[in-house]
Design an enzyme around this catalytic site. Structure first.
Site, PDB file in Angstrom:
ATOM      1  N   SER A 119     -21.545  23.630   3.860  1.00 20.14           N
ATOM      2  CA  SER A 119     -21.783  24.636   2.833  1.00 20.14           C
ATOM      3  C   SER A 119     -21.898  26.025   3.467  1.00 20.14           C
ATOM      4  O   SER A 119     -20.939  26.498   4.088  1.00 20.14           O
ATOM      5  CB  SER A 119     -23.043  24.264   2.040  1.00 20.14           C
ATOM      6  OG  SER A 119     -23.143  25.053   0.881  1.00 20.14           O
ATOM      7  N   ASP A 158     -16.883  19.180  -6.669  1.00 17.92           N
ATOM      8  CA  ASP A 158     -17.907  20.108  -6.173  1.00 17.92           C
ATOM      9  C   ASP A 158     -18.060  21.286  -7.130  1.00 17.92           C
ATOM     10  O   ASP A 158     -17.088  21.971  -7.455  1.00 17.92           O
ATOM     11  CB  ASP A 158     -17.500  20.612  -4.788  1.00 17.92           C
ATOM     12  CG  ASP A 158     -18.604  21.379  -4.063  1.00 17.92           C
ATOM     13  OD1 ASP A 158     -19.542  21.852  -4.729  1.00 17.92           O
ATOM     14  OD2 ASP A 158     -18.510  21.504  -2.841  1.00 17.92           O
ATOM     15  N   HIS A 196     -20.885  18.115  -3.988  1.00 20.10           N
ATOM     16  CA  HIS A 196     -21.014  19.070  -2.881  1.00 20.10           C
ATOM     17  C   HIS A 196     -21.548  18.414  -1.604  1.00 20.10           C
ATOM     18  O   HIS A 196     -20.973  18.580  -0.526  1.00 20.10           O
ATOM     19  CB  HIS A 196     -21.950  20.209  -3.307  1.00 20.10           C
ATOM     20  CG  HIS A 196     -22.124  21.274  -2.281  1.00 20.10           C
ATOM     21  ND1 HIS A 196     -21.077  22.082  -1.859  1.00 20.10           N
ATOM     22  CD2 HIS A 196     -23.215  21.686  -1.591  1.00 20.10           C
ATOM     23  CE1 HIS A 196     -21.523  22.938  -0.965  1.00 20.10           C
ATOM     24  NE2 HIS A 196     -22.807  22.719  -0.764  1.00 20.10           N
TER      25      HIS A 196
END
Length: 345
Positions: A132, A253, A283
């Site tokens: 991320s 996601d 995610h």
């Protein structure tokens, strides 16, 4: 960057070894660092450096990643950013993204320098693994030292904030104006990232119960820094990425946009680049999915790392050892059977 052992010390397990320590950054702040090593004192295949996501940390949230990679034969190193986990700083506050990247660069390169025989030219392969926001950190680390890293694994990288997670344009304008006045205020409206990122309730409960994870609204300056770096990557930097990389991204996601991973894959200058999209995954595909889904993702990650950790260099070393052995054998033969003088007189 100086270091000191924590009370956690060292834990020896059958399949891996775990260590904790605190290191001091250039600003005098104490940052938490942790290490997973292959068990039974095995020589690591390569070094992997973890870059965690926003509001989480390495020691607990990324423990599964560290343990899986250590069991697969890798030495894994993680660092909690300023304002994250057990490191110094106001929790959830990123005053300057460049300083965060600098801290990682300082610590990771210090680990590399400390490796046995590193100063004698025996350079072990080194990889970045960023999740991320950590994907953005990994990309910026590579752009600082494009010849330093062997490759990177990017897990749902933050190259752009998905439209339904991005603050309203009016909020963005307010952010820009107010960051110099009240940078630490927790007033940025946003959707619940935990519910959007983690599919399993068990992992959601773990994150919410973890005191080292920040769970409040984003702080003004933090939100602005994340927005600024994601826009800069998307608009200006993706085409400069040249290192080998693997992107793994959940097709469903809602936090980071899978289409930007596709853009990175198309735009990057790298000649060795792989994109794997997992339909239906969210995610946090290395920790927030079902055990079968997580296993499938790590099979791909470890296979990619293995392929780039035991290739030409190992073969060249074996060939050099064989050549040296042949030379030694010939020398012994020549000593035992001196060549007679010959020719016409």
């Amino acid at each position: 960057m100086s270091s000191s052992s924590s009370n956690g010390g060292e834990v020896l397990l059958l399949d891996h070894e775990y260590k904790e320590e605190y290191v001091r950054n250039s600003r005098g702040m104490s940052l938490f660092a942790c290490t997973w090593l292959p068990g039974k004192r095995r020589t690591p295949k390569a070094l992997v450096f973890l870059c965690h996501g926003y509001a989480v940390e390495c020691g607990v949230t990324m423990r599964g990643t560290g343990e899986r990679l250590a069991r697969a034969g890798y030495a894994v190193y993680g660092l909690d950013y300023e304002g994250h986990g057990r490191s110094d700083g106001l929790q959830g506050y990123v005053p300057d993204f460049e300083l965060l990247v600098q801290d990682c660069d300082d610590y990771f390169t210090s680990v590399v320098r400390s490796q046995p025989n590193e100063d004698k030219g025996c350079k072990r392969r080194r990889f970045l693994l960023g999740e991320s926001m950590g994907g953005a950190v990994a990309l910026l680390l590579d752009l600082r030292r494009p010849e330093f890293w062997t490759g990177a694994v990017l897990v749902a990288p933050m190259c752009k904030i998905a439209d339904d997670m991005r603050p309203h344009p009016l909020v963005v304008n307010i952010l820009r104006a107010m960051t110099s006045i009240v940078p630490t205020w927790k007033i940025v409206p946003s959707n619940d990232v935990i519910d959007a990122a983690y599919k399993t309730q068990e992992k959601r409960d773990e994150i919410r119960g973890n005191p080292y994870c920040y769970k409040d609204k984003p702080r003004l300056k933090t939100a602005y820094e994340l927005l600024k770096v994601s826009l800069d990557l998307e608009q200006n930097l993706l085409h400069q990425v040249s290192l080998p990389f693997l992107i793994v991204h959940g097709g469903a996601d809602k936090v980071t946009d899978p289409s930007v991973s596709e853009l990175l894959h198309r735009s990057a200058a790298s000649q060795d680049k792989t994109l794997k999209l997992y339909p239906g995954m969210w995610h946090a595909l290395t920790s927030g999915e079902s055990s079968d889904n997580i296993h499938a993702v790590f099979l791909d990650i470890i296979a990619w790392l293995d392929h780039r950790s035991s290739d030409d260099t190992d073969q060249q070393e074996q060939e050099q050892e064989l050549l040296s052995s042949e030379v030694e054998q010939k020398a012994r033969h020549d000593d035992q059977h001196p060549q007679q003088d010959g020719g016409n007189k």
